[in-house]
Design a protein around this motif. Structure first.
Motif, PDB file in Angstrom:
ATOM      1  N   GLY A 201       3.232  -8.525  20.997  1.00 15.99           N
ATOM      2  CA  GLY A 201       4.353  -8.513  20.071  1.00 15.99           C
ATOM      3  C   GLY A 201       4.067  -7.636  18.873  1.00 15.99           C
ATOM      4  N   ALA A 202       4.665  -7.980  17.740  1.00 16.65           N
ATOM      5  CA  ALA A 202       4.493  -7.229  16.497  1.00 16.65           C
ATOM      6  C   ALA A 202       4.205  -8.205  15.362  1.00 16.65           C
ATOM      7  CB  ALA A 202       5.737  -6.405  16.198  1.00 16.65           C
ATOM      8  N   PHE A 203       3.261  -7.844  14.513  1.00 19.20           N
ATOM      9  CA  PHE A 203       2.811  -8.721  13.424  1.00 19.20           C
ATOM     10  C   PHE A 203       2.869  -7.927  12.129  1.00 19.20           C
ATOM     11  CE2 PHE A 203      -0.389 -10.620  10.671  1.00 19.20           C
ATOM     12  CZ  PHE A 203      -0.171 -11.986  10.832  1.00 19.20           C
ATOM     13  N   THR A 204       3.669  -8.395  11.183  1.00 16.05           N
ATOM     14  CA  THR A 204       3.838  -7.685   9.916  1.00 16.05           C
ATOM     15  C   THR A 204       2.913  -8.272   8.855  1.00 16.05           C
ATOM     16  OG1 THR A 204       6.124  -7.124  10.423  1.00 16.05           O
ATOM     17  CG2 THR A 204       5.449  -6.995   8.119  1.00 16.05           C
ATOM     18  N   VAL A 205       2.105  -7.407   8.277  1.00 17.95           N
ATOM     19  CA  VAL A 205       1.114  -7.780   7.269  1.00 17.95           C
ATOM     20  C   VAL A 205       1.717  -7.479   5.900  1.00 17.95           C
ATOM     21  CG1 VAL A 205      -1.258  -7.462   6.486  1.00 17.95           C
ATOM     22  CG2 VAL A 205      -0.681  -7.104   8.909  1.00 17.95           C
ATOM     23  N   ASP A 206       2.139  -8.520   5.194  1.00 23.08           N
ATOM     24  CA  ASP A 206       2.746  -8.341   3.875  1.00 23.08           C
ATOM     25  C   ASP A 206       2.056  -9.184   2.809  1.00 23.08           C
ATOM     26  OD1 ASP A 206       3.604 -10.773   4.832  1.00 23.08           O
ATOM     27  OD2 ASP A 206       5.694 -10.542   4.200  1.00 23.08           O
ATOM     28  N   GLY A 207       0.849  -9.692   3.127  1.00 21.39           N
ATOM     29  CA  GLY A 207       0.157 -10.576   2.200  1.00 21.39           C
ATOM     30  C   GLY A 207      -1.095  -9.982   1.584  1.00 21.39           C
ATOM     31  N   ALA A 208      -2.159  -9.931   2.354  1.00 17.74           N
ATOM     32  CA  ALA A 208      -3.439  -9.476   1.830  1.00 17.74           C
ATOM     33  C   ALA A 208      -4.335  -9.116   3.009  1.00 17.74           C
ATOM     34  CB  ALA A 208      -4.097 -10.570   0.974  1.00 17.74           C
ATOM     35  N   LEU A 209      -5.556  -8.731   2.697  1.00 20.98           N
ATOM     36  CA  LEU A 209      -6.534  -8.487   3.748  1.00 20.98           C
ATOM     37  C   LEU A 209      -7.904  -8.975   3.288  1.00 20.98           C
ATOM     38  CD1 LEU A 209      -8.296  -5.817   2.758  1.00 20.98           C
ATOM     39  CD2 LEU A 209      -6.331  -4.570   3.635  1.00 20.98           C
TER      40      LEU A 209
END
Length: 344
Positions: A201-209
């Motif tokens: 699928g697709a995973f959107t990273v909009d938080g932190a790393l």
């Protein structure tokens, strides 16, 4: 989630044992008097004796220091709480732990080398002090009950601009709750983790790393990755995945291109972890340095590079890389069609 029950931090992390119990803070940098007093106070009513021991690179010297404090290494239960930014000292502490028949090891996941400061260490210790490990155990128990309701299970993860599906019957690691005998765990923690390949699928990273070097030679790359974390909320990055392999990394701005320059697909093309976290003390996200609390913040993260499961794949190659956790701030999780978590 359940409410906090009043027994938080190191007291809730502690494994209850039949043997005499010792909590050993093994450290190689100075702890402030206030922090030492806080830690002693947190455990004042717990059935344990608290010790602070200087960490050297000599396992035999550490064992002698424990004996000098009246610890019966063969019969007592020894919980080592490890505070070090040094790979070599961490390995020395692990050799000590391996010689203890009764005990556990909690390694505070500190930033390494040039990123390390005592202030950052105390920030993470305070996160642990605010964590409720009994609550984590309750949340994990609900997760596993939902997971067992269907085989193979279906875990659906919705993020800001994408969704993931995991259809599998392999187990998930529990990195939460009180420590258990002979367990070694990174702290603050508070998650369940999947390391299989049946994720698409697709995973959107909009938080932190969180960029964790697997060996010292990867520390510089980890620092460069950490510098990108503060821009994710303005330019979210979407990772496209097929059967556990990264097929593309995209964003509306230029952040995806900068990230892939540091994580080329020939080295970082495998999803090595999907984690569902629920440590409420790990809020808010931290940017600008590699704060391990980012991984525990309630929500979902995926990881590329490195490998949390050394028995799977080529760990010798993975150890040369950075284990890069990518956190979504906006998530919803369903397990076999049942709602489990939602974060914003």
């Amino acid at each position: 989630m359940t409410e906090f029950n009043g027994e938080n931090g190191y007291s809730s992390l502690m494994c209850r044992s039949n043997e005499p119990h010792h909590t050993v803070f093994l450290h190689d940098f100075p702890l402030s008097d206030a922090m030492v007093a806080n830690l002693r106070g947190d455990l004042a009513d717990a059935p344990t004796t608290v010790h602070f021991v200087d960490l050297t690179g000599d396992p035999d010297a550490i064992l002698d220091a424990l004996r000098e404090r009246g610890i019966d290494l063969a019969g007592d239960y020894v919980s080592i709480q490890l505070l070090t930014p040094s790979f070599d000292n961490a390995e020395a502490a692990r050799k000590v732990f391996d010689q203890l028949p009764h005990g556990d090891l909690g390694k505070i996941d500190l930033p390494l080398d040039d990123e390390f400061t005592p202030e950052r260490a105390e920030y993470l210790i305070d996160v642990i002090r605010r964590s409720d490990y009994h609550e984590q155990a309750d949340v994990a128990d609900r997760f596993y009950r939902l997971l067992r309701s269907r085989k193979p299970y279906q875990v659906g993860i919705t993020t800001r601009d994408g969704s993931l599906q995991i259809n599998d019957d392999t187990g998930w690691y529990m990195l939460a709750g009180p420590l258990t005998p002979k367990e070694a765990r990174l702290l603050p923690g508070g998650e369940v983790a999947y390391v299989g390949e049946a994720v698409s699928g697709a995973f959107t990273v909009d938080g932190a790393l969180l960029a964790t070097p697997q060996r010292p030679e990867a520390a510089e790359a980890a620092t460069a990755m950490a510098a990108l974390g503060g821009r994710l909320s303005e330019d979210p990055v979407t990772v496209h995945i097929e059967a556990g392999r990264v097929t593309a990394v995209t964003s509306r701005g230029g952040l995806a291109e900068e990230l892939t320059a540091l994580t080329p697909l020939d080295r970082y093309g495998t999803v090595t972890e999907v984690g569902i976290s629920f440590n409420r003390a790990c809020h808010p996200f931290v940017h600008g340095w590699n704060a391990a609390s980012n991984e525990g913040r309630p929500g979902v993260h995926i990881a590329i590079g490195g490998d949390p499961d050394p028995e799977r794949k080529d760990f010798a190659r993975a150890a040369k890389l950075v284990h890069l956790d990518l956190m979504a701030a906006t998530t919803a999780v369903e397990i076999n069609g049942q709602a489990f978590m939602r974060t914003e």
